[in-house]
Each structure stands twice: as structure tokens, then as C-alpha cells.
Design an enzyme around this catalytic site. Structure first.
Site, PDB file in Angstrom:
ATOM      1  N   HIS A   1      29.834  36.715  44.167  1.00 20.59           N
ATOM      2  CA  HIS A   1      29.018  35.677  43.520  1.00 20.59           C
ATOM      3  C   HIS A   1      28.114  34.984  44.540  1.00 20.59           C
ATOM      4  CE1 HIS A   1      31.288  36.254  39.842  1.00 20.59           C
ATOM      5  NE2 HIS A   1      32.414  36.055  40.489  1.00 20.59           N
TER       6      HIS A   1
ATOM      7  N   LYS B   1      38.726  36.690  45.356  1.00 20.86           N
ATOM      8  CA  LYS B   1      37.639  35.715  45.375  1.00 20.86           C
ATOM      9  C   LYS B   1      36.838  35.810  46.661  1.00 20.86           C
ATOM     10  CE  LYS B   1      36.767  33.232  42.655  1.00 20.86           C
ATOM     11  NZ  LYS B   1      35.831  33.463  41.521  1.00 20.86           N
TER      12      LYS B   1
ATOM     13  N   TYR C   1      35.162  39.974  44.540  1.00 18.02           N
ATOM     14  CA  TYR C   1      34.144  39.205  43.826  1.00 18.02           C
ATOM     15  C   TYR C   1      33.438  38.321  44.838  1.00 18.02           C
ATOM     16  CZ  TYR C   1      36.226  40.492  39.329  1.00 18.02           C
ATOM     17  OH  TYR C   1      36.688  41.191  38.237  1.00 18.02           O
TER      18      TYR C   1
ATOM     19  N   ARG D   1      46.042  35.075  41.947  1.00 18.30           N
ATOM     20  CA  ARG D   1      45.930  36.522  41.845  1.00 18.30           C
ATOM     21  C   ARG D   1      46.072  37.176  43.226  1.00 18.30           C
ATOM     22  NH1 ARG D   1      40.280  36.629  38.678  1.00 18.30           N
ATOM     23  NH2 ARG D   1      40.048  34.745  39.962  1.00 18.30           N
TER      24      ARG D   1
ATOM     25  N   ASP E   1      30.793  30.575  37.988  1.00 22.18           N
ATOM     26  CA  ASP E   1      30.764  31.359  39.231  1.00 22.18           C
ATOM     27  C   ASP E   1      29.335  31.711  39.643  1.00 22.18           C
ATOM     28  OD1 ASP E   1      33.362  31.600  40.228  1.00 22.18           O
ATOM     29  OD2 ASP E   1      33.874  33.134  38.765  1.00 22.18           O
TER      30      ASP E   1
ATOM     31  N   GLU F   1      31.443  42.324  41.020  1.00 26.65           N
ATOM     32  CA  GLU F   1      30.715  41.919  39.824  1.00 26.65           C
ATOM     33  C   GLU F   1      29.348  42.569  39.675  1.00 26.65           C
ATOM     34  OE1 GLU F   1      29.340  38.913  42.902  1.00 26.65           O
ATOM     35  OE2 GLU F   1      31.220  39.931  42.404  1.00 26.65           O
TER      36      GLU F   1
END
Length: 374
Positions: free
Chosen positions: A98, A75, A96, A15, A272, A120
């Protein structure tokens, strides 16, 4: 503002954090967009498509990180990127994160001293997660497909056809969690003519699910006993549990897995956030599964990365309004006026400000208001 988009470097991640349409939104508003050469290739977006809407292409990730006021990624930073985090003081990272599942990434962001905002944990007043939802939908819809593939003998499973045939039973699919990912998984599982069970602790949510599917699946009030009863004879178990910003609870023990059908498949969408199966550990698209007590675990940590064209456009459709707002006003003013975006701020200039992340790592959270004012 200078907005930078580096190539993703996580294994099997295709991505990219911007589309040509997103570039145009930013450049029309007067901002500069720097994109690392080749960053969009995995999502079928060429450099020429980016430049046609106003982006400038740069030669390396370091060029992006050193010049950008805000870096957009898909990510979380991985060890090979940690040194890049401190190339520009006062930088904003929007991706993101996490962090509750990664102490090393948390420590790297704290050390860098910049501001990290997590897609997120951006949360609207109705508790929906607008920037996580599109990827949860993708991962949820992928989960029964991946489970069905690996349930076949060439995929390493017990050789069961999910939909069955006349005279032979279909597969039993158990979905833990009736949130966005769980509902997406149920939609595909029902469409594949499996025997579907979905578990959740929220009874009102289960009523909504029952109404939505008009009796095409079974809803079960979640408890330790119900999980055991549902999973022990399941062919596929899909973990779709989410505690916003925090580690996922461990719901399926190895002892329970040992009692399941040999060759069954467990797909952990929650990986994740640490995963909801006892033996969950992150895997990749190149090496997606491992065996536990006779069952196959599929724990790919970036499931939507397998369908990057779909995922990239779905993600940017959701993120670009927030990106433009931060670029137009600066992150402090944007956050002051948007409580949903404020929920996304995890780290500010060396301090963890998001309580679930601090709790996960035994740290003390600094109130966001204090961090903004300082």
C-alpha cells in the site's frame, strides 16, 4: 532459497504470513523456512506446528531479516522495521505494501535497495487481484458487522437495529463500490435484512450485481449527486472503492457527513489506500472509531487482523503458489514469465517501478524491464 517469516508488529495485527501447509510446500521443494518464535500464536498456530512441517524457529525478527533471501509478511514495514530492511543485500520482500498511501514506507524501501513485491497489485489478465481478493472478502464481510455493532448505542451509534422489527424500519446501508469487497459487504448486508444500496460507475457490473442478488438490493449508477442522495439518509455507509495501487478517491465530504443522520456509521475499507471519506484516518482494533460531524467513522487499517485464523489461512492459500515460484526460480525469472506477478513489483534496488506509487509521491518511475535487466 531461505524464506523468512517475522512476527507482525503493527498494532493489533495477529496474522502471520505462512501456515504449516505453506511451510511444507516450501520445504518439500528444497527451501529453508525460518519463522520467528511465536509468530503464529495470534493465528492459533504454535511453533510446534511449524517445526512439524519443516520450519526452523529463530529468536528474533533481526535473525529472520539478516538471514532470509525472501521475507514474507502480511503488512507493510512500519518505522520500527525500517532498519531491518537493509540487513541483507538483494533481499526480496513480499507483502501487502500500500505504498501510494505511505511516503515514509516508500522512501524506506527505496533507501534499503532491495526488491519489494506487493500482494495487492499482482493482477491477472482479467484485472482480478488474486492476492488481494481473500482479504477484500474478509474485510467486506466484516464491514456490515462492524457497522451494525457501532450503530447500536453501546457502540457509539444512534441505537438502530440493522434488521429492524415488525413495525419499525430496518437500517439503510449504502455501499460505495461493487468490487470484491463491495459484493462481500452486500452479501452480509442483504443477509442481515437491511435496506441495501450499492453504487458503482460500471453499469455492466451493476447489471451483474442485480442479477446475482435477484432484486434483493438497489443498484445505483455512481455520481457525485447519486452519492449525496444515497448517503444523506443512510444509517451505515461502507466505502469499498479501489483504484489498484493508487490512492482511493475522496467520495464522501465532511459537508455531506454533516447532513447525515446523527449517530450514523461510516466504515472505510479503503483506508489502506488513503480512504474514500474526506476525514478518514487509520485507526486500530483497540481504538477503532472517531466522531465527525455527529457520525462515527470506523477506519481500521487491518480489518482482517481481527479474525486472524480465518484471514491467515485464506491469505496463504492465495500467496503460496507465487511464493514457491519466486523461491524456485528467483524473482527476476519468475516475473519475466508471469505478467501478473510482474504487476506486483513496486520497488527494485532503489527505484520505484510501479507508476501509481511514483505518481502518488511525485517520483519518476523506472520501467520494470530496465530494472530487471540492470
Amino acid at each position: 532459497m531461505i524464506v523468512g517469516i517475522p512476527s507482525e508488529v503493527k498494532e493489533d495485527e495477529y496474522r502471520v504470513a505462512i501456515t504449516p501447509a505453506g511451510v511444507r510446500e516450501l520445504t518439500t521443494a528444497g527451501h529453508t523456512v525460518l519463522v520467528e518464535q511465536g509468530a503464529g500464536i495470534g493465528s492459533s498456530i504454535t511453533d510446534q506446528e511449524f517445526t512439524a512441517t519443516g520450519a526452523s524457529m529463530v529468536g528474533s525478527a533481526a535473525d529472520v531479516w539478516s538471514a532470509a533471501d525472501m521475507v514474507l509478511k502480511v503488512k507493510e514495514p512500519i518505522p520500527g522495521e525500517y532498519d531491518l530492511l537493509s540487513l541483507r543485500k538483494g533481499q526480496v520482500l513480499f507483502t501487502y505494501l500500500h505504498l501510494a498511501a505511505s511516503l515514509s514506507s516508500t522512501e524506506a524501501l527505496v533507501k534499503a535497495g532491495n526488491t519489494a513485491i506487493a500482494y495487492e497489485t499482482v493482477r491477472l489478465p482479467d484485472n482480478s487481484l488474486p492476492l488481494l481478493t481473500p482479504m477484500s472478502e474478509v474485510a467486506g464481510r466484516m464491514a456490515p458487522l462492524m457497522g451494525a455493532h457501532h450503530l447500536m448505542s453501546p457502540g457509539g451509534g444512534g441505537g438502530v437495529l440493522v434488521c429492524g422489527v415488525p413495525g419499525v424500519r430496518c437500517a439503510k446501508i449504502v455501499i460505495l463500490g461493487a468490487g470484491v469487497a463491495g459484493m462481500a459487504a452486500a452479501t452480509l448486508a442483504v443477509g442481515m435484512h437491511a435496506e441495501v444500496y450499492i453504487l458503482d460507475r460500471n453499469l455492466e457490473r451493476l447489471r451483474q450485481v442485480d442479477h446475482h442478488f435477484r432484486g434483493a438490493l438497489e443498484t445505483v449508477a455512481s455520481s457525485s449527486h447519486a452519492i449525496e442522495e444515497s448517503c444523506v439518509d443512510a444509517d451505515i455507509v461502507i466505502g469499498a472503492v479501489l483504484v489498484v495501487g493508487a490512492k482511493a478517491p475522496k467520495l464522501v465530504s465532511d459537508a455531506l457527513v454533516a447532513r447525515m443522520r446523527p449517530g450514523s456509521v461510516l466504515v472505510d475499507i479503503s483506508v489502506d489506500q488513503g480512504g474514500c471519506f474526506e476525514s478518514t484516518r487509520p485507526t486500530t482494533h483497540s481504538d477503532p472509531t472517531f466522531e465527525v460531524n455527529g457520525s462515527l467513522f470506523y477506519c481500521v487499517a487491518n480489518m482482517p487482523g481481527a479474525v486472524p485464523h480465518t484471514s491467515t489461512h485464506a491469505l496463504v492459500n492465495a500467496t503460496i503458489p507465487y511464493v514457491v515460484e519466486i523461491a524456485n526460480r528467483g524473482w527476476r525469472d519468475a516475473v519475466r514469465d508471469d505478467p501478473a506477478l510482474a504487476e506486483g513489483v513496486n520497488v527494485v534496488e532503489g527505484s520505484v517501478v510501479y507508476e501509481p506509487v511514483a505518481s502518488a509521491h511525485g517520483m519518476t518511475a523506472t520501467p520494470l524491464a530496465v530494472a530487471i535487466d540492470s
